[in-house]
Design an enzyme around this catalytic site. Structure first.
Site, mmCIF file in Angstrom:
data_model
loop_
_atom_site.group_PDB
_atom_site.id
_atom_site.type_symbol
_atom_site.label_atom_id
_atom_site.label_comp_id
_atom_site.label_asym_id
_atom_site.label_seq_id
_atom_site.Cartn_x
_atom_site.Cartn_y
_atom_site.Cartn_z
ATOM 1 C CB CYS A 126 -0.944 0.004 1.183
ATOM 2 S SG CYS A 126 -0.228 -0.579 2.706
ATOM 3 C CG HIS A 234 -0.474 3.866 4.843
ATOM 4 N ND1 HIS A 234 -1.015 3.555 6.084
ATOM 5 C CD2 HIS A 234 -0.096 2.695 4.286
ATOM 6 C CE1 HIS A 234 -0.956 2.235 6.254
ATOM 7 N NE2 HIS A 234 -0.410 1.677 5.191
#
Ligand code: 2RA
EC number: 1.2.1.11
Length: 329
Positions: A126, A234
């Site tokens: 990711c 994130h």
């Protein structure tokens, strides 16, 4: 399309089902797959209930595409069996990413590498996906020499146990620990285990996967990955040194015209990416774009994305959409 979702009851598996429905993916038959302990459980997809099946049953059902998010060990054991049965596997684990015979795909960058012979396709990590989506067009224009990235990663990247740990710490109750330390009011400079060189696996994924996806081993990458007590996505502070000089407005314009990237960059209006905004969205958001005044040809950026969506489920499904559109399945 007969679609298997392997790890259907997990955090990413649930997001994959949500994104499949949102994108009206051409599912003619859904095969939710999970470990033996979940077999028989019911999941709902587009108002219809489906019973979870075990791995071998799913192999025998010969799905056209299997979307895996079930961990590296399960993928190493079962992805080849699905592939041997004629199913094309798109895997979210790190098991196949650095295998030289497997493709590591962010569709907007390198989907054109895919062929019908690719029966096991790796979905990147990711934190790598959100960074390379921004770096790729800039590399093409200015040639990247070096990347320094510091990440501020959501606890959802660790999974349900980490989310529960934070909720317990909020509530002041003890419970199972996903991390060595409390995550509430803390920042833990360790994502995944340590490697021999003192870096964590997460940091070395950023180093290795970036070079593979951009097809350029000359790019120097160094990373520090930190876990922070948030859930929306994130965040990454990225410092990029180019071979050539750049114009800031041209950088913003290139990124503004890059599929999947949204520029949020206006100090006058306090406009910049934040996980609370990125959560639930499929785009990668970039802001705080500014010249690094300490070194020539060098740029600073702040990149944020929902790690469960573009960082995992959505990228996986976009690969599947490409396979169908290119008639590779
Ligand atoms: C993490 N990228 O955030 C890893 C795995 N999802 O922990």
């Amino acid at each position: 399309m007969r679609i298997a979702v392997v790890g259907a009851t997990g955090m990413v598996g649930e997001v994959m089902l949500k994104v499949l429905a949102e994108r009206n993916f051409p599912v003619t038959e859904l095969i939710p797959v999970a470990s033996e302990r979940s077999v028989g459980k019911e999941i709902e997809y587009k108002g219809k209930k489906y019973k979870v099946v075990g791995m071998q049953t799913a192999v025998d059902m010969k799905a056209d595409i299997a979307l895996f998010s079930a961990g590296g060990d399960t993928s190493l054991e079962w992805a080849p069996k699905f592939a041997a049965a004629g199913t094309t596997v798109i895997d979210n684990s790190s098991a196949w990413r650095m295998d030289p015979t497997k493709k590591l795909i962010v569709p907007e960058i390198n989907a054109s590498e895919l062929t019908a012979a690719d029966k096991i396709i790796a979905n990147p990590n990711c934190s790598t996906i959100q960074m390379v989506l921004v770096l790729a067009p800039l590399h093409k224009k200015y040639n990247i020499k070096r990347v320094i990235v510091s990440t501020y990663q959501s606890i959802t990247g660790t999974g349900v146990k980490a989310v529960q740990q934070l909720e317990n710490e909020y509530a002041g109750v003890s419970g199972e620990m996903a991390y060595k330390y409390p995550i509430h009011r803390n920042a833990i400079p360790q994502c995944d285990s340590f490697e021999e060189n003192g870096y964590t696996k997460e940091e070395m994924k950023l180093v290795r996967e970036t070079k593979k996806i951009l097809s350029d081993n000359t790019i120097a990458v160094t990373a520090t990955a930190v876990r922070v007590p948030i859930v929306g996505g994130h965040s990454e502070a990225v410092n990029v040194e180019f071979s050539n000089d750049f114009d800031l407005n041209e950088v913003r314009n290139i990124l503004h015209h890059t599929d999947g990237v949204v520029v949020q960059d206006n100090n006058d209006t306090y406009t910049y990416p934040m996980p609370m905004y990125a959560q639930g969205k499929d785009d990668v958001f970039v802001g705080r774009i500014r010249r690094d005044e300490s070194q020539e040809n060098t740029l600073n950026m702040w990149i944020v994305a929902d790690n469960l969506r573009k960082g995992a489920a959505t990228n996986t499904i976009q690969i599947a959409e490409y396979l169908i559109a290119a008639k590779l399945v």
